[in-house]
Motif scaffolding. Sequence first.
Motif, short mmCIF file in Angstrom:
data_model
loop_
_atom_site.label_atom_id
_atom_site.label_comp_id
_atom_site.label_asym_id
_atom_site.label_seq_id
_atom_site.Cartn_x
_atom_site.Cartn_y
_atom_site.Cartn_z
N ASP A 1 27.72 -0.67 -10.07
CA ASP A 1 26.55 -0.47 -9.21
C ASP A 1 25.26 -0.62 -10.01
OD1 ASP A 1 28.12 0.05 -7.00
OD2 ASP A 1 28.14 2.21 -7.33
N LEU A 2 25.27 -0.18 -11.26
CA LEU A 2 24.08 -0.23 -12.08
C LEU A 2 23.93 -1.59 -12.76
CD1 LEU A 2 21.70 1.52 -12.95
CD2 LEU A 2 23.04 2.23 -14.93
N LYS A 3 25.01 -2.09 -13.28
CA LYS A 3 24.95 -3.37 -13.99
C LYS A 3 24.87 -4.55 -13.03
CE LYS A 3 27.08 -5.79 -17.89
NZ LYS A 3 28.20 -5.79 -18.86
N GLY A 4 25.38 -4.36 -11.83
CA GLY A 4 25.41 -5.44 -10.86
C GLY A 4 26.81 -6.03 -10.73
N VAL A 5 26.99 -6.81 -9.69
CA VAL A 5 28.30 -7.41 -9.42
C VAL A 5 28.33 -8.82 -10.02
CG1 VAL A 5 29.90 -8.14 -7.62
CG2 VAL A 5 28.51 -6.07 -7.29
N PRO A 6 29.38 -9.14 -10.80
CA PRO A 6 29.45 -10.49 -11.38
C PRO A 6 29.87 -11.53 -10.34
CG PRO A 6 31.38 -9.22 -11.98
CD PRO A 6 30.49 -8.29 -11.23
N PHE A 7 29.28 -12.73 -10.44
CA PHE A 7 29.71 -13.84 -9.58
C PHE A 7 29.44 -15.15 -10.31
CE2 PHE A 7 25.26 -13.49 -8.56
CZ PHE A 7 24.84 -14.79 -8.31
N PHE A 8 30.06 -16.21 -9.81
CA PHE A 8 29.94 -17.52 -10.44
C PHE A 8 28.79 -18.30 -9.81
CE2 PHE A 8 31.07 -22.06 -10.71
CZ PHE A 8 31.10 -22.20 -12.09
N LEU B 1 17.12 -0.95 -7.43
CA LEU B 1 16.22 -0.82 -8.56
C LEU B 1 14.91 -1.55 -8.27
CD1 LEU B 1 18.67 -1.31 -11.57
CD2 LEU B 1 17.59 0.82 -10.82
N PRO B 2 13.78 -1.08 -8.81
CA PRO B 2 12.49 -1.71 -8.52
C PRO B 2 12.44 -3.16 -9.02
CG PRO B 2 12.29 -0.10 -10.31
CD PRO B 2 13.64 0.08 -9.72
N SER B 3 11.87 -4.03 -8.19
CA SER B 3 11.87 -5.44 -8.54
C SER B 3 10.46 -6.06 -8.58
CB SER B 3 12.72 -6.24 -7.54
OG SER B 3 12.27 -6.02 -6.22
N ASP B 4 9.48 -5.42 -7.97
CA ASP B 4 8.11 -5.97 -7.95
C ASP B 4 7.54 -5.89 -9.37
OD1 ASP B 4 5.46 -6.60 -7.65
OD2 ASP B 4 5.09 -5.20 -6.00
N GLN C 1 21.84 0.40 -21.96
CA GLN C 1 20.94 -0.74 -22.15
C GLN C 1 19.68 -0.59 -21.31
OE1 GLN C 1 22.65 -4.54 -21.17
NE2 GLN C 1 21.04 -5.70 -22.21
N LEU C 2 19.84 -0.06 -20.07
CA LEU C 2 18.68 0.11 -19.21
C LEU C 2 17.68 1.09 -19.84
CD1 LEU C 2 17.21 -0.35 -16.52
CD2 LEU C 2 18.57 1.53 -15.55
N ILE C 3 18.19 2.16 -20.44
CA ILE C 3 17.32 3.19 -21.00
C ILE C 3 16.65 2.69 -22.28
CG2 ILE C 3 17.31 5.49 -22.03
CD1 ILE C 3 19.68 6.10 -20.04
N LEU C 4 17.40 2.05 -23.15
CA LEU C 4 16.84 1.63 -24.43
C LEU C 4 16.08 0.32 -24.33
CD1 LEU C 4 16.54 2.20 -27.44
CD2 LEU C 4 18.63 0.90 -27.82
N ASP C 5 16.70 -0.68 -23.71
CA ASP C 5 16.11 -2.02 -23.68
C ASP C 5 15.37 -2.33 -22.38
OD1 ASP C 5 17.23 -2.47 -26.18
OD2 ASP C 5 19.12 -3.21 -25.30
N ARG C 6 15.43 -1.37 -21.40
CA ARG C 6 14.77 -1.55 -20.11
C ARG C 6 15.34 -2.73 -19.34
NH1 ARG C 6 10.12 1.16 -19.46
NH2 ARG C 6 9.27 -0.46 -18.10
N ARG C 7 16.59 -3.05 -19.60
CA ARG C 7 17.25 -4.11 -18.87
C ARG C 7 18.75 -3.87 -18.89
NH1 ARG C 7 15.42 -9.32 -20.56
NH2 ARG C 7 17.13 -10.09 -19.26
N VAL C 8 19.44 -4.40 -17.89
CA VAL C 8 20.89 -4.32 -17.84
C VAL C 8 21.38 -5.51 -17.04
CG1 VAL C 8 20.84 -2.80 -15.80
CG2 VAL C 8 22.87 -2.87 -17.24
N TYR D 1 19.15 -7.84 -14.82
CA TYR D 1 18.00 -7.08 -14.32
C TYR D 1 17.11 -6.61 -15.47
CZ TYR D 1 15.22 -3.28 -12.43
OH TYR D 1 14.17 -2.47 -12.09
N GLU D 2 15.78 -6.62 -15.23
CA GLU D 2 14.82 -6.08 -16.18
C GLU D 2 13.86 -5.15 -15.44
OE1 GLU D 2 11.59 -7.44 -19.61
OE2 GLU D 2 12.78 -8.94 -18.53
N LEU D 3 13.69 -3.93 -15.97
CA LEU D 3 12.79 -2.95 -15.35
C LEU D 3 11.35 -3.44 -15.49
CD1 LEU D 3 12.86 -0.06 -14.04
CD2 LEU D 3 12.34 0.82 -16.33
N PRO D 4 10.58 -3.45 -14.39
CA PRO D 4 9.18 -3.90 -14.49
C PRO D 4 8.40 -3.12 -15.54
CG PRO D 4 9.83 -3.72 -12.19
CD PRO D 4 10.96 -3.15 -13.01
#
Length: 334
Positions: free
Chosen positions: A57-64, A79-82, A107-114, A117-120
Amino acid sequence: MKASEIQASLRHLIRQKLPAFVWGPPGIGKSSIVRELAEEEGLDFLDLRLSLLDPTDLKGVPFFDPERRQGIWAAPSFLPSDPDSRGILFLDEINTAPPAVQASAYQLILDRRVGEYELPAGWSIVAAGNRESDRGVVYRMPPPLANRFVHFEMEVDLEDWKAWAYGTGIDPLIVAFLSATPEALFDFDPASGAKSFPTPRSWSFVDRILKGGLPEELLLDAVAGAVGRERALDFLSFRQVAGRLPELDTFLDGEERVEEDPRLLQVLVAMLVSRAASAPEDEELAGRILRASFRLPGEFAVMLVRELQARGVALEESEAWGEWVERFAWLLEG
């Protein structure tokens, strides 16, 4: 640290985009201080409960992706996207999440991305959780995750709570009762197994119960369901005594005195402070309250003025201030 001190520290950390973690027992207002900070700073606030998520749910669903001919992760929509937005991402109860979900948060906490996705850039991360000693359903936080935060331990402080209570319009009866019985503000024993116990949060429930118009015969069970039966009996007994008070405007405008019962006087002081805190710049009201305080025992007149000064009420501009100082300054020095 007191709630106000943690809030002041968080205000600086979020500007530096430093992740912070607030620890403390249940019901003391950890999430409330972060939400209020977001409102004061004009920031969006997203409360995310990791304990309700799966790792994907946090990392996202993988797809091709056939165009790129490679696997990618679909970023979660919650998660915020703007890119121009500003806010606080609040990870509540993070240590109740299973280890696999906590790992997804690294990764989201330290690098602000997972994943993809990247946290604005305008967003900060604050987390909160109960301590292991509180015997909640918690997982030990792995050191690599713990090391990604600046940690604060929150404690319950009556004066801090009273400042919040007056500012939010909590029933003065509750403020007066807890001023007279400070130990009743927070009484949590993780070993007791009690379902209801007094905390700042459960007293706010009592405030809503009182304002909800519940029939008197149901009040004891409802209040006991929030703060426990013993505290409910104490509070409702205190409330019954307070029924002997005159109407507040009658007291302010007349020469009527109040019985010198400390419980009554505690309630009267709380009612006067609550009235003044709703209009701290009203010099006329401040003057009326000061003149009415001449009819109180000295120690309660001083208690009243100290409470009013702590709430920023404009007393010194009142014509009655000089007379009040002449009467009671010797008690202030004590």
